[in-house]
Write an enzyme that holds these catalytic residues in place. Structure first.
Site, PDB file in Angstrom:
ATOM      1  N   PRO A   1       0.823  -1.219   0.000  1.00  0.00           N
ATOM      2  CA  PRO A   1       0.000   0.000   0.000  1.00  0.00           C
ATOM      3  C   PRO A   1       0.856   1.267   0.000  1.00  0.00           C
ATOM      4  O   PRO A   1       0.539   2.234  -0.679  1.00  0.00           O
ATOM      5  CB  PRO A   1      -0.813  -0.137   1.296  1.00  0.00           C
ATOM      6  CG  PRO A   1      -0.906  -1.622   1.527  1.00  0.00           C
ATOM      7  CD  PRO A   1       0.374  -2.208   1.014  1.00  0.00           C
TER       8      PRO A   1
ATOM      9  N   SER B   1       6.193   2.740  -6.745  1.00  0.00           N
ATOM     10  CA  SER B   1       7.408   3.061  -7.506  1.00  0.00           C
ATOM     11  C   SER B   1       8.636   3.101  -6.596  1.00  0.00           C
ATOM     12  O   SER B   1       9.736   2.757  -7.013  1.00  0.00           O
ATOM     13  CB  SER B   1       7.250   4.413  -8.195  1.00  0.00           C
ATOM     14  OG  SER B   1       6.112   4.408  -9.024  1.00  0.00           O
TER      15      SER B   1
ATOM     16  N   ASP C   1      14.815  -5.691 -14.940  1.00  0.00           N
ATOM     17  CA  ASP C   1      15.536  -5.432 -16.210  1.00  0.00           C
ATOM     18  C   ASP C   1      15.316  -6.582 -17.188  1.00  0.00           C
ATOM     19  O   ASP C   1      15.085  -6.375 -18.375  1.00  0.00           O
ATOM     20  CB  ASP C   1      17.046  -5.308 -15.957  1.00  0.00           C
ATOM     21  CG  ASP C   1      17.423  -3.968 -15.354  1.00  0.00           C
ATOM     22  OD1 ASP C   1      16.565  -3.072 -15.314  1.00  0.00           O
ATOM     23  OD2 ASP C   1      18.582  -3.833 -14.908  1.00  0.00           O
TER      24      ASP C   1
ATOM     25  N   ARG D   1     -16.209  -1.365 -43.541  1.00  0.00           N
ATOM     26  CA  ARG D   1     -17.126  -0.263 -43.225  1.00  0.00           C
ATOM     27  C   ARG D   1     -17.184   0.758 -44.363  1.00  0.00           C
ATOM     28  O   ARG D   1     -16.141   1.270 -44.795  1.00  0.00           O
ATOM     29  CB  ARG D   1     -16.651   0.421 -41.940  1.00  0.00           C
ATOM     30  CG  ARG D   1     -17.436   1.641 -41.543  1.00  0.00           C
ATOM     31  CD  ARG D   1     -18.823   1.281 -41.076  1.00  0.00           C
ATOM     32  NE  ARG D   1     -19.558   2.444 -40.604  1.00  0.00           N
ATOM     33  CZ  ARG D   1     -20.853   2.431 -40.335  1.00  0.00           C
ATOM     34  NH1 ARG D   1     -21.548   1.318 -40.496  1.00  0.00           N
ATOM     35  NH2 ARG D   1     -21.459   3.511 -39.888  1.00  0.00           N
TER      36      ARG D   1
ATOM     37  N   PHE E   1     -13.188   2.456 -35.432  1.00  0.00           N
ATOM     38  CA  PHE E   1     -14.460   1.730 -35.343  1.00  0.00           C
ATOM     39  C   PHE E   1     -15.641   2.678 -35.084  1.00  0.00           C
ATOM     40  O   PHE E   1     -16.801   2.240 -35.089  1.00  0.00           O
ATOM     41  CB  PHE E   1     -14.415   0.690 -34.217  1.00  0.00           C
ATOM     42  CG  PHE E   1     -13.816  -0.642 -34.613  1.00  0.00           C
ATOM     43  CD1 PHE E   1     -12.468  -0.774 -34.872  1.00  0.00           C
ATOM     44  CD2 PHE E   1     -14.612  -1.772 -34.719  1.00  0.00           C
ATOM     45  CE1 PHE E   1     -11.914  -2.000 -35.216  1.00  0.00           C
ATOM     46  CE2 PHE E   1     -14.080  -3.003 -35.075  1.00  0.00           C
ATOM     47  CZ  PHE E   1     -12.716  -3.123 -35.328  1.00  0.00           C
TER      48      PHE E   1
ATOM     49  N   GLU F   1       4.980  -3.220 -13.502  1.00  0.00           N
ATOM     50  CA  GLU F   1       6.417  -3.463 -13.728  1.00  0.00           C
ATOM     51  C   GLU F   1       7.165  -2.163 -14.018  1.00  0.00           C
ATOM     52  O   GLU F   1       8.073  -2.107 -14.850  1.00  0.00           O
ATOM     53  CB  GLU F   1       6.639  -4.525 -14.803  1.00  0.00           C
ATOM     54  CG  GLU F   1       6.164  -5.883 -14.300  1.00  0.00           C
ATOM     55  CD  GLU F   1       6.573  -7.056 -15.149  1.00  0.00           C
ATOM     56  OE1 GLU F   1       7.629  -6.996 -15.779  1.00  0.00           O
ATOM     57  OE2 GLU F   1       5.815  -8.044 -15.155  1.00  0.00           O
ATOM     58  N   GLY F   2       6.759  -1.120 -13.313  1.00  0.00           N
ATOM     59  CA  GLY F   2       7.375   0.196 -13.474  1.00  0.00           C
ATOM     60  C   GLY F   2       6.571   1.053 -14.418  1.00  0.00           C
ATOM     61  O   GLY F   2       6.411   0.706 -15.593  1.00  0.00           O
TER      62      GLY F   2
HETATM   63  C1  FAD Z   1      -3.450  -4.873 -12.317  1.00  0.00           C
HETATM   64  C2  FAD Z   1      -2.135  -4.695 -11.621  1.00  0.00           C
HETATM   65  C3  FAD Z   1      -1.294  -5.787 -11.474  1.00  0.00           C
HETATM   66  C4  FAD Z   1      -0.102  -5.657 -10.777  1.00  0.00           C
HETATM   67  N1  FAD Z   1       0.689  -6.757 -10.549  1.00  0.00           N
HETATM   68  C5  FAD Z   1       1.731  -6.679  -9.667  1.00  0.00           C
HETATM   69  C6  FAD Z   1       2.444  -7.851  -9.244  1.00  0.00           C
HETATM   70  O1  FAD Z   1       2.191  -8.969  -9.714  1.00  0.00           O
HETATM   71  N2  FAD Z   1       3.404  -7.709  -8.295  1.00  0.00           N
HETATM   72  C7  FAD Z   1       3.729  -6.498  -7.757  1.00  0.00           C
HETATM   73  O2  FAD Z   1       4.611  -6.435  -6.898  1.00  0.00           O
HETATM   74  N3  FAD Z   1       3.094  -5.353  -8.157  1.00  0.00           N
HETATM   75  C8  FAD Z   1       2.102  -5.431  -9.093  1.00  0.00           C
HETATM   76  N4  FAD Z   1       1.418  -4.293  -9.476  1.00  0.00           N
HETATM   77  C9  FAD Z   1       1.800  -3.008  -8.904  1.00  0.00           C
HETATM   78  C10 FAD Z   1       2.427  -2.052  -9.904  1.00  0.00           C
HETATM   79  O3  FAD Z   1       3.715  -2.492 -10.260  1.00  0.00           O
HETATM   80  C11 FAD Z   1       2.398  -0.659  -9.280  1.00  0.00           C
HETATM   81  O4  FAD Z   1       1.047  -0.233  -9.282  1.00  0.00           O
HETATM   82  C12 FAD Z   1       3.276   0.335 -10.020  1.00  0.00           C
HETATM   83  O5  FAD Z   1       4.626   0.000  -9.850  1.00  0.00           O
HETATM   84  C13 FAD Z   1       3.053   1.767  -9.551  1.00  0.00           C
HETATM   85  O6  FAD Z   1       3.021   1.869  -8.175  1.00  0.00           O
HETATM   86  P1  FAD Z   1       1.794   2.658  -7.468  1.00  0.00           P
HETATM   87  O7  FAD Z   1       0.539   2.080  -8.029  1.00  0.00           O
HETATM   88  O8  FAD Z   1       1.971   2.599  -6.013  1.00  0.00           O
HETATM   89  O9  FAD Z   1       1.933   4.123  -8.003  1.00  0.00           O
HETATM   90  P2  FAD Z   1       2.849   5.295  -7.386  1.00  0.00           P
HETATM   91  O10 FAD Z   1       4.246   4.796  -7.226  1.00  0.00           O
HETATM   92  O11 FAD Z   1       2.175   5.859  -6.201  1.00  0.00           O
HETATM   93  O12 FAD Z   1       2.825   6.336  -8.565  1.00  0.00           O
HETATM   94  C14 FAD Z   1       1.778   7.304  -8.747  1.00  0.00           C
HETATM   95  C15 FAD Z   1       2.163   8.213  -9.916  1.00  0.00           C
HETATM   96  O13 FAD Z   1       3.381   8.926  -9.589  1.00  0.00           O
HETATM   97  C16 FAD Z   1       4.351   8.690 -10.598  1.00  0.00           C
HETATM   98  N5  FAD Z   1       5.697   8.662 -10.006  1.00  0.00           N
HETATM   99  C17 FAD Z   1       6.123   7.937  -8.935  1.00  0.00           C
HETATM  100  N6  FAD Z   1       7.429   8.125  -8.742  1.00  0.00           N
HETATM  101  C18 FAD Z   1       7.858   8.955  -9.721  1.00  0.00           C
HETATM  102  C19 FAD Z   1       9.136   9.546 -10.053  1.00  0.00           C
HETATM  103  N7  FAD Z   1      10.235   9.267  -9.362  1.00  0.00           N
HETATM  104  N8  FAD Z   1       9.177  10.404 -11.095  1.00  0.00           N
HETATM  105  C20 FAD Z   1       8.067  10.690 -11.825  1.00  0.00           C
HETATM  106  N9  FAD Z   1       6.853  10.172 -11.557  1.00  0.00           N
HETATM  107  C21 FAD Z   1       6.751   9.313 -10.516  1.00  0.00           C
HETATM  108  C22 FAD Z   1       3.977   7.345 -11.197  1.00  0.00           C
HETATM  109  O14 FAD Z   1       4.537   7.175 -12.488  1.00  0.00           O
HETATM  110  C23 FAD Z   1       2.453   7.433 -11.203  1.00  0.00           C
HETATM  111  O15 FAD Z   1       2.046   8.169 -12.310  1.00  0.00           O
HETATM  112  C24 FAD Z   1       0.262  -4.394 -10.248  1.00  0.00           C
HETATM  113  C25 FAD Z   1      -0.569  -3.278 -10.445  1.00  0.00           C
HETATM  114  C26 FAD Z   1      -1.755  -3.423 -11.103  1.00  0.00           C
HETATM  115  C27 FAD Z   1      -2.648  -2.215 -11.252  1.00  0.00           C
END
Ligand code: FAD
Length: 384
Positions: free
Chosen positions: A128, A132, A240, A268, A338, A363-364
């Site tokens: 939670p 990132s 990576d 179409r 479409f 994945e980032g």
């Molecule tokens: C359907 C789904 C499946 C997933 N599966 C997995 C899984 O199997 N295992 C797992 O571990 N995780 C999983 N994730 C998690 C996913 O990897 C994260 O949601 C993602 O890495 C972003 O983290 P966050 O949602 O907390 O967003 P945040 O990190 O809170 O980011 C919010 C916003 O701020 C931006 N931001 C954050 N830091 C920076 C920075 N330094 N510079 C510029 N912008 C920034 C982000 O790009 C984003 O736009 C999944 C997510 C989803 C939605």
């Protein structure tokens, strides 16, 4: 000698994945998305024909192939359904840290039984409060003799609740940030492992995405990958290696949307002619083709580097960012071609668009890929 050709074996694998997608995935994709249910029998069928565990060495029961072959398969499966692809991909993601850092004894203990039966793995990193910013992981791994006692909640785990094996990032001391991280292999049957809330998602709804909860889970020391506090490096190396595969999936979704748009534009008619004869439509399709072809080459470069054991952080980030953003643009334009019909569930393009969005996030995020790319430009960029 420079060579971009795909071998006969690689073509055969790609054809196998393409046939599997057409016969097993495409017919059920819309329903799996609507019902938000993962079709488990697909894991069994894919396992039976060798489309799972591709990157695991043969001696441990895997396909013994590389990330390049994994990408060929990913493009095909994601072209059928990105949600179903994500479930396969999350399993590969969960296994990659073992490929990166497991000892032969750990490979024997975890991989052999895992690969022998149809099964899924999962990668538990996000929390939670830690998305990132991986270094802010709070799931605690407290050392007690020859065990770590694991406590914490992981969020957004693809294959949460259906995986047999979790690779979990935890911290021995949150104040150490990235230097405190460890990577542990946690079989899902261990006492104290449970699942929480299932996410109600915009797209990729066939994949199960849930919270995974660890409460006083006693994990043997021998389940730790790499050395103490090496977790951060291993997570980075894992991402990576695997990012090219997400990029390949983006190529698959984009290609499917482009092909659907070409077909529809030929059928179409408006103003007394098929809309494909309008230059405005042709140019939109041409832009799709440019992006699909360019993204695929970036994928192949990044995957090839991973297979050569070359550091590919910069190239895999470029591939992931470009391919995911291309998929979003192409699927959105496909809906446009479409017209009103694209906005309905009568055609698959609205699903492609919903599915593509996630490729820019997990994945980032695209922003994090740009952080990696900028770092590469500043410090370590080398053309291959
Ligand atoms: C359907 C789904 C499946 C997933 N599966 C997995 C899984 O199997 N295992 C797992 O571990 N995780 C999983 N994730 C998690 C996913 O990897 C994260 O949601 C993602 O890495 C972003 O983290 P966050 O949602 O907390 O967003 P945040 O990190 O809170 O980011 C919010 C916003 O701020 C931006 N931001 C954050 N830091 C920076 C920075 N330094 N510079 C510029 N912008 C920034 C982000 O790009 C984003 O736009 C999944 C997510 C989803 C939605």
């Amino acid at each position: 000698m420079f060579n971009l050709s795909v071998s006969d074996e690689q073509k055969a694998l790609r054809d196998l994945a393409r046939r599997f997608t057409q016969t097993e995935i495409v017919p059920i994709a819309a329903e799996a998305d609507r019902m938000e249910e993962y079709p488990w029998e697909l894991v069994e069928k894919a396992h039976a024909i060798g489309l799972t565990n591709i990157i695991v060495p043969e001696e441990y029961g895997g396909g013994g192939l590389g990330y390049f072959e994994d990408c060929l398969v990913a493009e095909e499966i994601a072209a059928g359904c990105a949600g179903i692809y994500s479930s396969f991909a999350a399993s590969t993601l969960g296994l990659t840290p073992l490929n990166v850092a497991a000892t032969p004894e750990q490979m024997e203990r975890f991989m052999k039984p895992f690969c022998a039966e149809p099964a899924l793995a999962a990668f538990c990193l996000t929390e939670p409060g830690a998305g990132s910013d991986i270094a802010s992981v709070r799931t605690r791994a407290r050392r007690d003799g020859d065990f770590y006692v694991l406590n914490g909640t992981k969020r957004f785990v693809t294959n949460g609740g259906v995986a047999e094996l979790y690779t979990v990032t935890a911290t021995v001391d949150p104040s150490l940030r990235h230097r405190g991280l460890v990577l542990l292999v946690v079989p899902s049957h261990l006492p104290g492992v449970s699942v929480g809330k299932k996410e109600d998602k915009m797209g990729q709804r066939a994949a199960s995405t849930r919270e995974v909860i660890f409460e006083d889970v006693w994990v043997p020391l021998e389940n730790r990958l790499g050395d103490d506090r090496e977790g951060f490096r291993l997570v980075m190396e894992t991402l990576d290696k695997i990012r090219a595969e997400v990029a390949a999936a983006a190529v698959g979704v984009a290609r499917a949307a482009m092909e659907a748009a070409v077909k529809y534009a030929k059928e179409r008619e408006q103003f007394g002619q098929p809309i494909i004869s309008l230059q405005g439509i042709q140019f939109m399709l041409a832009d799709m083709a440019i992006k699909v072809e360019a993204a695929r080459l970036l994928v192949w470069q990044a995957a090839w580097m991973a297979d050569q054991g070359l550091r590919n952080s910069y190239q895999s980030a470029i591939a992931k960012c470009f391919a995911a953003e291309s998929a979003m643009k192409i699927t959105t334009d496909a809906v446009q071609i479409f017209g009103g019909y694209g906005y309905t569930k009568e055609y698959p393009v609205e699903k492609y668009m919903r599915d593509a969005k996630l490729l820019q996030i997990y994945e980032g995020t695209s922003e994090i890929q740009r952080v990696v790319i900028s770092r590469g430009l500043l410090h370590e960029y080398r053309a291959i």
